[in-house]
Design an enzyme around this catalytic site. Structure first.
Site, PDB file in Angstrom:
ATOM      1  N   HIS A   1      60.554  72.799  86.162  1.00 34.72           N
ATOM      2  CA  HIS A   1      58.900  73.426  85.848  1.00 34.72           C
ATOM      3  C   HIS A   1      58.432  74.344  85.393  1.00 34.72           C
ATOM      4  O   HIS A   1      59.178  74.951  86.345  1.00 34.72           O
ATOM      5  CB  HIS A   1      58.509  72.656  87.236  1.00 34.72           C
ATOM      6  CG  HIS A   1      56.316  72.325  86.730  1.00 34.72           C
ATOM      7  ND1 HIS A   1      55.887  72.962  86.784  1.00 34.72           N
ATOM      8  CD2 HIS A   1      56.029  70.848  86.424  1.00 34.72           C
ATOM      9  CE1 HIS A   1      55.295  72.388  86.080  1.00 34.72           C
ATOM     10  NE2 HIS A   1      54.836  71.234  86.232  1.00 34.72           N
ATOM     11  N   LYS A  60      50.082  64.954  94.757  1.00 35.98           N
ATOM     12  CA  LYS A  60      51.092  63.781  94.253  1.00 35.98           C
ATOM     13  C   LYS A  60      51.518  62.935  95.824  1.00 35.98           C
ATOM     14  O   LYS A  60      52.567  62.709  95.658  1.00 35.98           O
ATOM     15  CB  LYS A  60      52.560  65.127  94.134  1.00 35.98           C
ATOM     16  CG  LYS A  60      52.098  65.383  93.024  1.00 35.98           C
ATOM     17  CD  LYS A  60      53.264  66.524  91.839  1.00 35.98           C
ATOM     18  CE  LYS A  60      52.915  66.899  90.815  1.00 35.98           C
ATOM     19  NZ  LYS A  60      52.010  67.156  89.409  1.00 35.98           N
ATOM     20  N   CYS A 102      55.824  70.351  81.157  1.00 30.45           N
ATOM     21  CA  CYS A 102      55.759  71.779  81.694  1.00 30.45           C
ATOM     22  C   CYS A 102      56.847  71.785  81.734  1.00 30.45           C
ATOM     23  O   CYS A 102      57.548  72.262  82.943  1.00 30.45           O
ATOM     24  CB  CYS A 102      54.738  71.813  82.898  1.00 30.45           C
ATOM     25  SG  CYS A 102      53.014  71.653  82.832  1.00 30.45           S
TER      26      CYS A 102
END
Lengths: 151, 414
Positions: free
Chosen positions: B132, B235, B372
């Site tokens: 990422h 998350k 990303c």
């Protein structure tokens, strides 16, 4: 299909996405710029031949969603043979229309085929797709070397 | 909160679980929300929402400063969360748990506080091709500051890190190895335990970006023997704005503070300031108190469901979705053998943005874009993908709803 979706992906848009006009590299050219939408990775390169403040020829190439490609294609059709003043005016009308400015309700007649993109109004997250080519145009006319971003 | 569910959730367990998440009853464009964007952020169970409400309604106060009753309650709750996280990650001591804004801040903290004083010209930092941006850019910044070089271990077409190539990238020049535990764009699970051991063998320290792993896998930082491990609460069914950096104590103790301010000092004079001990040295300013409290409850909730049941349910959803993706002739991006419940795909040559807009019209939330991970998209030669990411509260009916829209997308773009 849902009405808003049908309005967004209308036939003229889909047709320009499948067969973009003025697609390729214009050489030689007097002005050029690259545009980039960091949200989705769309990239457009626009090249123009400008003589005595008149857009004599313009071509684009790039990768993007149906809206950004169709919008670039429609831009090239709309601006060929136009003066720089006319190009700026059209961008203002187009931008006001897409972002739903109150004064924009009378613009559609003056937008010509560009009015096909009015459906984008209902999809705020897609306005940047439709304006990418126009921001790139602004950068090319200003002769900025660094890639222009919609962010 | 203990639910005593088995290793496989029964249909009634799943109904009970869905009822725990009030947002799943929301309607989008007059249709039930189908939320398949869990890798971006997960939804919150009622118990987490209630915990935030309780904090603000009953004991909102600043921590570590007041002598009054409310401050003591808030401080206790905040520090209990730290202990909960330490226990959850199997850390030796709770002072090894630093609360940060999220995974991104944790990685930046390590880059600046551990890396910057230590790294010299021509030292190397090793990452992988599937990272990422948050596990790429902080290291690029560090390279600019120190003259160190960033190396990238390549992946194969399935989206797996090529282990021989990874080993070949390691040398005595390698000072930091930063690895995703799970790829956010592809779902690949990296064999990090073996990769950490190899990094250790050349004397490098390791940081694991666990943002995508904590919701799906049981993590034992001592067993992994990583030096740093980072994750974000949002998350893992907790609040946004808070995350965790775990670090080995001797490393954290030797590192200078990342930010200066209140909370992180023992004494301040204009001549000399003495910093607090761990973990407060790294927590300048008033922390995200309700975030820590919410995270505590989220981890309790996850524990009450049990990772076996979660893993089983999510694996079933992934298999079901993958089968349907093949049936609909979608190009799947990322087909690693070891994979979590993330399905990244392309519908013919239709741009992911267009697919996402049409899916949204049927109430289906997915992520479209480069996730990303622009270098990864470049590797697969796609500008962007559609990513459906599943959580244990998702159902096969919801996956059916996703794939029912695919022919409609093709109809628009025929």
């Amino acid at each position: 299909m849902n009405d808003e979706l049908a309005e967004l992906y209308q036939e003229l848009i889909m047709e320009h996405n499948r067969h973009p006009r003025h697609y390729g590299v214009l050489a030689p050219c007097t002005h050029q710029a690259a545009g980039f939408n960091p949200l989705c990775g769309d990239q457009i390169k626009l090249r123009l031949q400008i003589e005595n403040d008149l857009i004599m020829a313009l071509m684009f190439e790039g990768k993007g969603c149906a809206i950004s490609i169709a919008s670039a294609s429609l831009l090239t059709e709309a601006l060929e043979g136009k003066s720089l003043a006319e190009a700026h005016e059209l961008f203002t009308l187009f931008h006001e229309t897409l972002t739903g400015q109150p004064e924009s309700s009378h613009h559609s007649a003056r937008l010509g085929k560009l009015a096909a993109l009015i459906g984008v109004q209902a999809f705020p997250s897609r306005v940047k797709c439709a304006t990418l080519a126009w921001h790139t145009l602004e950068a090319a006319l200003a002769n900025k070397d660094t890639p222009v971003s919609t962010e | 909160m203990d639910k005593h569910f088995g290793k496989v959730f029964s249909p009634s367990d799943l109904r009970e679980i869905r009822n725990d998440f009030p947002i799943l009853k929301v309607k989008i464009k007059h249709r039930p929300l189908v939320y398949l964007d869990n890798a971006a952020t997960s939804q919150k169970p009622q118990c987490v929402i209630d915990a935030l409400d309780r904090y603000y309604s009953h004991y909102n106060s600043n921590v570590h400063r007041g002598l009054h009753e409310l401050s003591e309650l808030a401080t206790t709750a905040y520090e209990q969360s730290r202990q909960r996280v330490a226990h959850f990650l199997k850390a030796k001591e709770s002072c090894q748990i630093i609360f940060v804004k999220g995974t991104t801040e944790a990685i930046n903290l390590v880059a600046q506080s551990y890396g910057r004083p230590l790294l010299k010209k021509d030292d190397e930092i090793l990452i992988t091709a599937l990272e990422h941006h948050s596990n790429i850019v902080p290291w690029q910044v560090l390279c600019e500051q120190t003259g160190a070089k960033l190396r990238v271990a390549p992946i194969n077409l399935q989206g797996e890190v090529i282990q021989e190539e990874y080993e070949a990238c390691l040398s005595e020049k390698t000072k930091i190895v930063a690895l995703a535990h799970i790829s956010n764009a592809l779902g690949t699970i990296l064999p990090i335990k073996a990769m950490i051991a190899k990094a250790r063998a050349v004397g490098a320290i390791t940081l694991i970006d666990g943002a995508q792993a904590i919701p799906h896998l049981r993590v034992d930082v001592q067993d992994l023997d990583c030096d740093f491990y980072a994750f974000s609460a949002h998350k893992v069914y907790g609040p946004t704005g808070i995350g965790v950096l775990y670090g080995k104590k001797e490393l954290l103790e030797a590192m200078p503070p990342y930010q200066g301010g209140g909370e992180m000092i023992q004494s301040v004079s204009f001549e000399k300031t003495v910093y607090q001990n761990l973990p407060h040295k790294f927590e300048a300013g008033t922390p995200h108190i309700e975030g820590a409290i919410g995270l505590h409850v989220a981890l309790d909730y996850l524990h009450s469901l049990g990772y076996e049941g979660i893993a089983h349910q999510e694996h079933e959803l992934l298999l079901y979705a993958t089968e349907l993706a093949h049936k609909h002739h979608l190009r799947i991006i990322g087909e690693a053998k070891e994979k979590t419940s993330i399905l990244s795909f392309m519908v013919d040559n239709i741009h992911a943005h267009d697919v996402g807009t049409i899916l949204n019209h049927y109430g289906i939330a997915v992520r479209v874009g480069h996730h990303c991970a622009m270098p990864l998209m470049e590797f697969f030669k796609v500008p962007s993908t559609v990513r459906a990411s599943f959580a244990f509260y998702n159902t096969q009916d919801e996956i059916d709803a996703l794939f029912e829209v695919i022919p409609k997308v093709r109809e628009v773009f025929q």
